[in-house]
Write an enzyme that holds these catalytic residues in place. Structure first.
Site, PDB file in Angstrom:
ATOM      1  N   ASP A 101       1.541   3.793  13.633  1.00 50.17           N
ATOM      2  CA  ASP A 101       0.560   2.876  13.044  1.00 50.17           C
ATOM      3  C   ASP A 101      -0.031   2.027  14.162  1.00 50.17           C
ATOM      4  O   ASP A 101       0.723   1.376  14.916  1.00 50.17           O
ATOM      5  CB  ASP A 101       1.261   1.968  12.022  1.00 50.17           C
ATOM      6  CG  ASP A 101       0.405   1.747  10.776  1.00 50.17           C
ATOM      7  OD1 ASP A 101       0.893   1.976   9.662  1.00 50.17           O
ATOM      8  OD2 ASP A 101      -0.776   1.371  10.957  1.00 50.17           O
ATOM      9  N   ASP A 197      -4.930   0.970  11.384  1.00 48.19           N
ATOM     10  CA  ASP A 197      -4.930  -0.093  10.381  1.00 48.19           C
ATOM     11  C   ASP A 197      -6.264  -0.860  10.392  1.00 48.19           C
ATOM     12  O   ASP A 197      -6.687  -1.334  11.442  1.00 48.19           O
ATOM     13  CB  ASP A 197      -3.783  -1.055  10.731  1.00 48.19           C
ATOM     14  CG  ASP A 197      -3.577  -2.129   9.700  1.00 48.19           C
ATOM     15  OD1 ASP A 197      -3.232  -1.770   8.566  1.00 48.19           O
ATOM     16  OD2 ASP A 197      -3.792  -3.303  10.012  1.00 48.19           O
ATOM     17  N   GLU A 238      -7.979   3.682   8.320  1.00 46.87           N
ATOM     18  CA  GLU A 238      -7.866   3.053   7.000  1.00 46.87           C
ATOM     19  C   GLU A 238      -9.175   2.292   6.796  1.00 46.87           C
ATOM     20  O   GLU A 238      -9.263   1.084   6.993  1.00 46.87           O
ATOM     21  CB  GLU A 238      -6.681   2.092   6.950  1.00 46.87           C
ATOM     22  CG  GLU A 238      -6.448   1.566   5.550  1.00 46.87           C
ATOM     23  CD  GLU A 238      -5.749   0.232   5.530  1.00 46.87           C
ATOM     24  OE1 GLU A 238      -5.745  -0.452   6.568  1.00 46.87           O
ATOM     25  OE2 GLU A 238      -5.200  -0.115   4.493  1.00 46.87           O
ATOM     26  N   HIS A 311       1.918   2.435   1.108  1.00 44.95           N
ATOM     27  CA  HIS A 311       2.788   1.254   1.045  1.00 44.95           C
ATOM     28  C   HIS A 311       2.075   0.020   0.519  1.00 44.95           C
ATOM     29  O   HIS A 311       2.681  -1.064   0.452  1.00 44.95           O
ATOM     30  CB  HIS A 311       3.356   0.988   2.446  1.00 44.95           C
ATOM     31  CG  HIS A 311       2.278   0.641   3.413  1.00 44.95           C
ATOM     32  ND1 HIS A 311       1.398   1.590   3.920  1.00 44.95           N
ATOM     33  CD2 HIS A 311       1.873  -0.536   3.918  1.00 44.95           C
ATOM     34  CE1 HIS A 311       0.521   0.989   4.701  1.00 44.95           C
ATOM     35  NE2 HIS A 311       0.785  -0.297   4.723  1.00 44.95           N
ATOM     36  N   ASP A 312       0.783   0.179   0.203  1.00 43.38           N
ATOM     37  CA  ASP A 312       0.013  -0.985  -0.280  1.00 43.38           C
ATOM     38  C   ASP A 312      -0.332  -0.910  -1.760  1.00 43.38           C
ATOM     39  O   ASP A 312      -0.970  -1.834  -2.279  1.00 43.38           O
ATOM     40  CB  ASP A 312      -1.337  -1.081   0.465  1.00 43.38           C
ATOM     41  CG  ASP A 312      -1.202  -1.532   1.882  1.00 43.38           C
ATOM     42  OD1 ASP A 312      -2.067  -1.172   2.696  1.00 43.38           O
ATOM     43  OD2 ASP A 312      -0.221  -2.238   2.190  1.00 43.38           O
TER      44      ASP A 312
HETATM   45  O1  TEU Z   1      -4.081  -2.888   4.678  1.00 47.40           O
HETATM   46  C1  TEU Z   1      -5.362  -3.484   4.617  1.00 47.40           C
HETATM   47  C2  TEU Z   1      -5.757  -3.528   3.226  1.00 47.40           C
HETATM   48  O2  TEU Z   1      -6.890  -3.277   2.896  1.00 47.40           O
HETATM   49  C3  TEU Z   1      -4.733  -3.846   2.210  1.00 47.40           C
HETATM   50  O3  TEU Z   1      -3.708  -4.669   2.768  1.00 47.40           O
HETATM   51  C4  TEU Z   1      -5.414  -4.665   1.160  1.00 47.40           C
HETATM   52  O4  TEU Z   1      -6.242  -5.600   1.829  1.00 47.40           O
HETATM   53  C5  TEU Z   1      -4.378  -5.431   0.403  1.00 47.40           C
HETATM   54  O5  TEU Z   1      -3.438  -4.502  -0.047  1.00 47.40           O
HETATM   55  C6  TEU Z   1      -5.086  -6.166  -0.701  1.00 47.40           C
HETATM   56  O6  TEU Z   1      -5.325  -5.302  -1.768  1.00 47.40           O
HETATM   57  C7  TEU Z   1      -3.561  -2.744   5.983  1.00 47.40           C
HETATM   58  C8  TEU Z   1      -2.096  -2.394   5.832  1.00 47.40           C
HETATM   59  O7  TEU Z   1      -1.973  -1.153   5.131  1.00 47.40           O
HETATM   60  C9  TEU Z   1      -1.431  -3.511   5.068  1.00 47.40           C
HETATM   61  O8  TEU Z   1      -0.069  -3.189   4.772  1.00 47.40           O
HETATM   62  C10 TEU Z   1      -1.523  -4.774   5.904  1.00 47.40           C
HETATM   63  O9  TEU Z   1      -1.012  -5.858   5.137  1.00 47.40           O
HETATM   64  C11 TEU Z   1      -2.977  -5.082   6.275  1.00 47.40           C
HETATM   65  O10 TEU Z   1      -3.711  -3.952   6.725  1.00 47.40           O
HETATM   66  C12 TEU Z   1      -3.020  -6.080   7.418  1.00 47.40           C
HETATM   67  O11 TEU Z   1      -2.522  -5.456   8.561  1.00 47.40           O
END
Ligand code: TEU
Ligand code: CA
Length: 532
Positions: A101, A197, A238, A311-312
């Protein structure tokens, strides 16, 4: 026609590991690299051939590792540099790749660069965005203002995510050099690629209110990855891109930018936010949005990232399907629907055993900064605890981050020690041990889907074409290559009469054990793959 490089990438099947929650090898309740090394054979048996490892660098964990304080390190909780080297060599020994990542938009506020940047003099003074006062009304993705006052420097800094994640000022040419050196460090370590990311945030145009896809975006991405050193690595951004011309600029193989990117419209659907009252359970909408991207990437010789979970996000089968009485049927229908498509498959840890979202009744069971912030803002806006928790349970990023459920032992076999985060509420029902003992094993079905994909070029190089019609409450598509043709039939939530399935040939995979080839009526979430 896919380029040779992209043909190679389309042989990959990538498994996303959230290291903190995959397997604890030393009994401290935190997943670690040695736990992953223990499970390489499990991954190989499933049939994946690459791992996307979420951040395991030094971090104070305000955003669970996406706030990095040393890019060239392994957090002691996860292990050592020797462990990551061993993981890389053991994956390579099995013909598997490691994708790391890359968090290029921001560091941790505990990174030495940020500490130094709080001094207005010196090399690091403009590594971040510092202003005497907030220059716009931007908010953090995790709630609240995106501008934080720093008592030391006596200025505000920008953080598009958590307060402890200051945005790097990419308009300072030093930042490109620093991140390029980080990329090279890990490429030299043997890493095969990067998941980038929020890469679209690295170029901004603050005076004109542009937070993403700023004027230098392609320039910066090309400077990072359009080099001899990086010509063979795999990169996935992403960063959803709607416009086909932009998508081609960013992901065509000759551009030297990204190999592919994650589009999100098939998992966001019509939900106003993640923390919706309830999700739009509309598989026809999912289907139509996936078809659009399949055709777009096929017509333009681009790679499509196939995924339903990460994971989000709360688990896809809980969002769009029936994760109670028809959990197995939903999980396997989704598996066939997605993982025989054209592109690069991504499977999130636990998807292969049909994990679902959890239902907790107290915010103390949650860990994610986004969920905790959102819970408080719901209460501040007058919602009751129950109303706030209903939204948090639906939208929390903690749903996919609960410890992997390996078996029926304590803490789902993830650790003997109480884990850093409570287990999924259905861990006693949904775990690998129970799944493998069941007549209806999601794992076995995923394994068979990936076996079909591995054994037949039609799924990796074949033409994608749609057979079903927009009004059908099911999805039928075909994959064809050099005379070999497969038809994938995925019925949605109600039974459907589909007479034409008589013409699709021999069933090579189906998810109802009592499938009857003379039957033209498919049951809810019934899926059949035919070879003609
Ligand atoms: O995610 C960015 C992102 O778009 C999501 O975190 C989204 O903004 C959030 O889930 C609100 O719905 C990336 C990573 O995947 C995430 O785990 C990190 O928290 C984020 O960037 C910051 O690095
Ligand atoms: Ca551990």
């Amino acid at each position: 026609m896919l380029s040779e490089k992209y043909e190679k990438f389309s042989d990959m099947v990538i498994y996303e590991i959230y290291p903190k929650s995959f397997k604890d090898s030393n009994g401290d309740g935190i997943g670690d690299l040695r736990g992953i090394i223990e499970k390489i054979d499990y991954l190989y048996d499933l049939g994946v051939n690459a791992v996307w490892l979420c951040p395991c660098y030094k971090s104070p964990y305000y955003d669970n590792g996406y706030d990095i304080s040393d890019y060239r390190s392994i957090a002691p909780e996860f292990g050592t540099m020797d462990d990551i080297k061993e993981l890389i060599s053991k994956l390579h020994a099995k013909g598997m790749k490691l994708i790391m990542d890359l968090v290029a938009n921001h560091t941790s506020s505990e990174h030495e660069w940020f500490e130094a940047s709080r001094n207005r003099e010196g090399k690091y003074s403009d590594y971040y965005y510092w202003f005497d006062k907030p220059v716009n009304g931007w908010n953090s993705q995790f709630g609240g203002s995106a501008w934080e006052y720093d008592e030391v420097r006596k200025q505000y800094y920008l953080h598009c995510f958590a307060i402890q994640q200051p945005d790097l000022n990419w308009d300072n040419p030093e930042i490109l050099k620093e991140i390029r050196d980080v990329v090279d460090f890990w490429v030299d370590m043997g890493v095969d690629g990067f998941r980038c990311d929020v890469i679209h945030f690295i170029s901004k145009d603050i005076p004109n209110g542009k937070k993403i896809f700023g004027p230098h975006f392609h320039e910066y991405v090309n400077a990072l990855f359009g080099r001899e050193k990086t010509e063979n690595i795999f990169t996935v951004g992403e960063c959803s891109v709607d416009n086909t011309e932009e998508l081609k600029k960013l992901t065509s193989s000759e551009r030297g930018e990204l190999s592919t990117l994650f589009q999100f419209e098939h998992i966001e659907l019509n939900n106003p936010t993640k923390f919706a009252e309830e999700y739009t359970k509309d598989l026809k909408m999912v289907r139509d949005r996936v078809i659009k991207r399949q055709i777009e990437t096929q017509d333009n010789d681009l790679l499509y990232s196939i995924f339903t979970d990460n994971h989000d996000q709360n688990l896809f089968i809980s969002k769009v399907g029936n994760d109670k009485e028809l959990r197995y049927e939903t999980a396997t229908c989704i598996a066939a629907m997605f993982y025989l498509l054209r592109g690069v498959p991504f499977i999130y840890q636990g998807q292969e055993i049909g994990i679902t979202g959890s239902e907790y009744d107290d915010i103390s069971e949650f860990r994610d900064v986004e969920s905790i912030n959102m819970y408080q803002s719901f209460l501040d806006n007058g919602l009751s605890k129950d109303e706030a928790l209903k939204k948090i349970n639906l939208g929390s990023r903690d749903n996919p981050r609960r410890p992997f459920a390996w078996d029926n032992s304590i803490y789902g076999g993830f650790s003997e020690h109480e884990p850093w985060i409570p287990c999924a509420t259905r861990v006693k029902e949904i775990n690998l041990e129970n799944d493998l003992k069941s007549e209806k094993s999601v794992f076995e079905f995923y394994k068979n889907v990936l076996k079909l994909r591995r054994e037949h070029l039609a799924f990796r190089k074949g033409i994608f074409s749609v057979i079903s019609k927009p009004e059908d409450n099911y999805f039928i598509y075909q994959r064809e290559f050099e005379g070999e043709k497969f038809t994938v039939v995925c019925n949605f939530e109600t039974s459907s009469k589909i007479p034409e399935i008589k013409n699709f040939g021999t069933a090579v995979l189906h998810n109802y054990n009592d499938y009857d080839e003379n039957n033209i009526c498919l049951r809810p979430y019934e899926t059949v793959v035919f070879k003609s």
